[in-house]
Design an enzyme around this catalytic site. Structure first.
Site, PDB file in Angstrom:
ATOM      1  N   HIS A 166      27.040  -1.300  19.587  1.00  0.00           N
ATOM      2  CA  HIS A 166      27.388   0.072  20.008  1.00  0.00           C
ATOM      3  C   HIS A 166      26.156   0.933  20.339  1.00  0.00           C
ATOM      4  CE1 HIS A 166      27.502   0.843  15.389  1.00  0.00           C
ATOM      5  NE2 HIS A 166      26.325   1.220  15.852  1.00  0.00           N
TER       6      HIS A 166
ATOM      7  N   HIS B  86      27.563   7.655  12.110  1.00  0.00           N
ATOM      8  CA  HIS B  86      26.114   7.806  11.981  1.00  0.00           C
ATOM      9  C   HIS B  86      25.709   9.248  11.716  1.00  0.00           C
ATOM     10  CE1 HIS B  86      26.680   4.113  14.324  1.00  0.00           C
ATOM     11  NE2 HIS B  86      25.449   3.766  14.073  1.00  0.00           N
TER      12      HIS B  86
ATOM     13  N   HIS C  50      19.275  -5.703  13.706  1.00  0.00           N
ATOM     14  CA  HIS C  50      18.395  -4.637  14.195  1.00  0.00           C
ATOM     15  C   HIS C  50      17.903  -3.762  13.055  1.00  0.00           C
ATOM     16  CE1 HIS C  50      22.326  -2.570  14.400  1.00  0.00           C
ATOM     17  NE2 HIS C  50      21.801  -1.417  14.757  1.00  0.00           N
TER      18      HIS C  50
ATOM     19  N   GLU D 187      25.516  -3.318   9.797  1.00  0.00           N
ATOM     20  CA  GLU D 187      26.719  -2.951  10.580  1.00  0.00           C
ATOM     21  C   GLU D 187      27.647  -4.140  10.749  1.00  0.00           C
ATOM     22  OE1 GLU D 187      24.907   0.785  13.158  1.00  0.00           O
ATOM     23  OE2 GLU D 187      25.089  -1.159  14.139  1.00  0.00           O
TER      24      GLU D 187
HETATM   25  C1  DHB Z   1      20.467   1.662  18.245  1.00  0.00           C
HETATM   26  C2  DHB Z   1      21.346   0.811  17.553  1.00  0.00           C
HETATM   27  C3  DHB Z   1      22.392   1.353  16.786  1.00  0.00           C
HETATM   28  O1  DHB Z   1      23.273   0.597  16.080  1.00  0.00           O
HETATM   29  C4  DHB Z   1      22.569   2.729  16.723  1.00  0.00           C
HETATM   30  O2  DHB Z   1      23.623   3.197  15.999  1.00  0.00           O
HETATM   31  C5  DHB Z   1      21.687   3.569  17.386  1.00  0.00           C
HETATM   32  C6  DHB Z   1      20.635   3.037  18.145  1.00  0.00           C
HETATM   33  C7  DHB Z   1      19.362   1.095  19.092  1.00  0.00           C
HETATM   34  O3  DHB Z   1      19.111  -0.116  19.079  1.00  0.00           O
HETATM   35  O4  DHB Z   1      18.735   1.896  19.794  1.00  0.00           O
HETATM   36 FE    FE Z   2      24.585   1.854  14.822  1.00  0.00          FE
END
Ligand code: DHB
Ligand code: FE
Length: 295
Positions: A12, A59, A201, A248
């Site tokens: 997302h 978030h 991530h 997540e």
């Molecule tokens: C990014 C990834 C995310 O899950 C999010 O909520 C906000 C930013 C990213 O990789 O930039």
């Molecule tokens: Fe996110």
């Protein structure tokens, strides 16, 4: 009776919204990611769901660190988005199905998930980006009222932000409870389950930009047929393997749990990176025992 036809899970990342606004779907950076949705579009056109139950993490738009439920279920007529500061267009509101929401809430509480009930709930990029990817025509800011969203939604929020987080096992069970509730709902609905976020991530700290391709593959290989294998990882193990925001994946576990029948992977696209994230898109089919025997 309501029927669970399958599931879609998707990253997302907010910058996807910017790419859509700037029509960059075919740019070399974006193309491998957006092409991963061709199959999803075909599947949606064929299966025609009219409800999406969406497991996601807020978030900071609707909930913040001052009050953050572990699990929250939307029970609103309509869900609005607001500017989160990412520089992307605010999404059109999406209609809800309050009666189905309350049925799911009743099922969850009966199963001892004491959820927060939200009759007013803003949805953030974790809902709006996957929606825009699945239904680009309906998402377009200038879409006429003649092109409404083809689904109504029931958003189910899972805390992946403020530790302690729920375990992978707990989220799998949460999904199973939601799946049982949906299948006992008397209206003739075609329900799809959505899980958003991930895969590996980390957005900040010393490991910002961390991605773990091997672990992502392990997750994608196991979540379909043996999600229990993944429940052996603690949240701390998960942060280590998948990054601080890789948690997540809890939304994916809940999505998988809600697929109550025989589950198979119809489609997988994995692409590194989109922004700071290993981007993954999957489609899972959910077949009932009886359908398999008849086939
Ligand atoms: C990014 C990834 C995310 O899950 C999010 O909520 C906000 C930013 C990213 O990789 O930039
Ligand atoms: Fe996110």
């Amino acid at each position: 009776m309501a029927r669970i036809i399958g599931g879609v899970a998707s990253t997302h990342v907010p910058s996807i919204g910017k790419a859509i606004a700037e029509n960059k779907q075919n740019d070399p950076y974006w193309r491998p990611f957006f092409r991963g949705f061709d199959y999803v579009h075909d599947w949606l056109a064929r299966e025609k769901p009219n409800i999406a139950v969406v497991f996601y993490n807020d978030h900071g738009l609707n909930f913040f660190l001052d009050k953050l439920p572990t699990f929250a279920v939307g029970a609103a007529d309509q869900y609005r988005n607001e500017d989160e500061g990412w520089g992307i267009p605010v999404s059109r509101a999406i209609a809800g199905h309050p009666a189905l929401s309350w049925h799911i809430i009743n099922g969850l509480v009966a199963d001892e998930f004491d959820v927060t009930m939200c009759q007013d709930m803003l949805i953030d990029h974790a809902v709006t980006i996957p929606m825009a990817l699945m239904w680009p025509g309906a998402a377009a800011a200038k879409a006429s009222p003649a092109k409404p969203w083809p689904v109504r939604i029931v958003p189910v929020e899972i805390n992946t932000v403020q530790h302690p987080l729920p375990s992978l096992a707990r989220c799998l069970k949460l999904g199973r409870s939601v799946g049982r509730a949906i299948e006992s709902y008397p209206e003739n609905l075609r329900v799809m389950i959505v899980g958003t976020g991930g895969l590996s991530h980390q957005l900040d700290g010393k490991r910002a930009g961390f991605i773990n391709k091997e672990f992502d593959r392990f997750c994608l290989d196991h979540v379909v047929g043996e999600p229990e294998v993944l429940t052996r990882y603690s949240i701390h193990d998960w942060v280590e393997q998948s990054g601080a925001q890789g948690v997540e994946f809890l939304n994916w576990m809940a999505m998988r749990g809600a697929l109550t029948g025989q589950v198979s992977e119809l489609h997988r696209n994995y692409h590194i990176p989109i922004s700071n994230t290993a981007a993954a898109t999957v489609v899972y089919e959910n077949r009932k025992e009886a359908e398999r025997k008849a086939a």
